[in-house]
Design a protein around this motif. Structure first.
Motif, PDB file in Angstrom:
ATOM      1  N   TYR A   4      11.080  52.235   1.406  1.00 46.08           N
ATOM      2  CA  TYR A   4      11.592  53.602   1.482  1.00 46.08           C
ATOM      3  C   TYR A   4      10.847  54.428   2.530  1.00 46.08           C
ATOM      4  O   TYR A   4      10.989  55.649   2.573  1.00 46.08           O
ATOM      5  CB  TYR A   4      11.472  54.275   0.107  1.00 46.08           C
ATOM      6  CG  TYR A   4      12.092  53.456  -0.995  1.00 46.08           C
ATOM      7  CD1 TYR A   4      13.478  53.316  -1.096  1.00 46.08           C
ATOM      8  CD2 TYR A   4      11.298  52.780  -1.923  1.00 46.08           C
ATOM      9  CE1 TYR A   4      14.053  52.538  -2.092  1.00 46.08           C
ATOM     10  CE2 TYR A   4      11.875  52.007  -2.930  1.00 46.08           C
ATOM     11  CZ  TYR A   4      13.239  51.889  -3.007  1.00 46.08           C
ATOM     12  OH  TYR A   4      13.810  51.118  -3.989  1.00 46.08           O
ATOM     13  N   GLY A   5      10.077  53.747   3.399  1.00 41.47           N
ATOM     14  CA  GLY A   5       9.313  54.462   4.409  1.00 41.47           C
ATOM     15  C   GLY A   5       8.119  55.178   3.795  1.00 41.47           C
ATOM     16  O   GLY A   5       7.870  55.133   2.588  1.00 41.47           O
ATOM     17  N   THR A   6       7.362  55.836   4.646  1.00 43.00           N
ATOM     18  CA  THR A   6       6.213  56.639   4.216  1.00 43.00           C
ATOM     19  C   THR A   6       6.199  57.928   5.032  1.00 43.00           C
ATOM     20  O   THR A   6       7.013  58.126   5.931  1.00 43.00           O
ATOM     21  CB  THR A   6       4.879  55.890   4.446  1.00 43.00           C
ATOM     22  OG1 THR A   6       4.647  55.772   5.858  1.00 43.00           O
ATOM     23  CG2 THR A   6       4.908  54.492   3.816  1.00 43.00           C
ATOM     24  N   ASP A   7       5.239  58.787   4.736  1.00 42.95           N
ATOM     25  CA  ASP A   7       5.114  60.030   5.497  1.00 42.95           C
ATOM     26  C   ASP A   7       4.772  59.773   6.956  1.00 42.95           C
ATOM     27  O   ASP A   7       5.031  60.619   7.816  1.00 42.95           O
ATOM     28  CB  ASP A   7       4.038  60.917   4.877  1.00 42.95           C
ATOM     29  CG  ASP A   7       4.445  61.448   3.505  1.00 42.95           C
ATOM     30  OD1 ASP A   7       5.660  61.464   3.231  1.00 42.95           O
ATOM     31  OD2 ASP A   7       3.555  61.819   2.724  1.00 42.95           O
ATOM     32  N   THR A   8       4.179  58.620   7.238  1.00 43.64           N
ATOM     33  CA  THR A   8       3.751  58.331   8.616  1.00 43.64           C
ATOM     34  C   THR A   8       4.555  57.201   9.260  1.00 43.64           C
ATOM     35  O   THR A   8       4.295  56.858  10.410  1.00 43.64           O
ATOM     36  CB  THR A   8       2.257  57.946   8.632  1.00 43.64           C
ATOM     37  OG1 THR A   8       2.052  56.802   7.794  1.00 43.64           O
ATOM     38  CG2 THR A   8       1.405  59.105   8.133  1.00 43.64           C
TER      39      THR A   8
END
Length: 295
Positions: free
Chosen positions: A216-220
């Motif tokens: 789900y991806g990350t903040d970075t």
């Protein structure tokens, strides 16, 4: 659909092409024996709109278009478990290709659990709806490549990992190495069993490529990622650094904050049928049975 390739590392190593299904964050795979052109389709998604209950095979069709463009022969349609967050496309792919559908044998136990949840005692004949139910330690061939089955409970009680040469398809056990691990709070799940499954996967050779079930991806990190190795997971996965009791504590605390996936109560009724909708009623339409106040 976002696609990325992991090349074969040699004669006993599959080429792996991953396809990212954005609506559910699902990672779908084509594992290819380059010597024979045989391939396995792993955890392929059937589209579902939870607002309208409309289904489609757009993602599965794109995977199949790739297979045909490459001139590959589909030898197996493999699922790692009855997914809670997406509908599986196995039965549709079987109709398109004639390839056998396989899943873990403990799906019989998962079906029994969900018959009770749905109060549907005659539902889910998994022996009828799958061509092969696989046990821990089972082996079979993908072209010239050896495939072995590893029981990996925790996320569900019957999840399995497929080890094909130097590639392991580890589904909802690990997340990507910069995220951690998967939830273990669904019916039949167990954080303690998930820890044991993670350790068993980590006992594979350090260079084994690990392919996960969701990202789900990350903040970075904006782009989806799904490939790592045993060595990088062992060294860098944030959930593995404090030992078993610490893992269980952080996993259970995190799981207690998570809502049910919006497709879950529909998905199990399809996935325990191999990706088929419930039997049509007199008007020709299929209907989902949704239990109120059970979760």
């Amino acid at each position: 659909m976002f696609r990325r390739e992991s090349p074969s590392q040699g004669r006993t190593s599959p080429r792996v092409v991953g396809f990212y299904e954005e609506d559910t964050g699902s990672c779908q795979y084509v594992a290819i024996d380059e010597a024979t052109g045989s391939c396995a389709l792993i955890d392929i998604v059937q589209g579902f709109d939870p607002r309208s209950a409309a289904t489609d095979f757009d993602a599965a069709g794109e995977v199949l278009e790739f297979v045909r463009a490459e001139g590959l022969h589909v030898a197996w349609i493999l699922d790692t478990h009855p997914h809670a967050d997406h509908l599986m496309a196995a039965a549709w792919l079987h109709d398109q290709t004639g390839a056998p559908m396989a899943i873990g044998e403990k799906v019989r136990d998962i079906a029994a659990l969900w018959r009770d949840i749905y109060h549907s005692p005659d539902a889910f004949d998994v022996d009828r709806d799958f061509d092969r139910l696989l046990a821990d330690g089972d082996t079979f061939k993908l072209g010239n490549l050896d495939v072995s089955v590893m029981l990996s409970p925790g996320h569900t009680l019957g999840s399995i990992t497929y080890v094909i040469g130097d590639a392991a398809f580890v589904h909802d056990t690990f997340m990507h190495v910069d995220v951690g691990t998967s939830r273990a709070d669904f019916p039949g799940g167990s954080a303690r069993e998930l820890w044991g499954s993670l350790q068993r996967i980590l006992s594979l050779p350090d260079s084994t490529r690990l392919f996960i079930g969701h990202d789900y991806g990350t903040d970075t990190r904006d782009e989806p990622a799904w490939e790592s190795t045993v060595a990088t997971q062992r060294a860098n996965n944030p959930h593995l650094q404090g030992g078993e009791d610490h893992f269980i504590k952080i996993r259970e605390e995190r799981d207690a904050t998570l809502p049910l996936p919006d497709r879950m109560l529909a998905a199990l009724q399809v996935n325990l049928r191999g990706g088929r909708l419930p039997e049509p009623e007199a008007d020709g339409h299929s209907y989902f049975k949704i239990p109120a106040n059970k979760f």
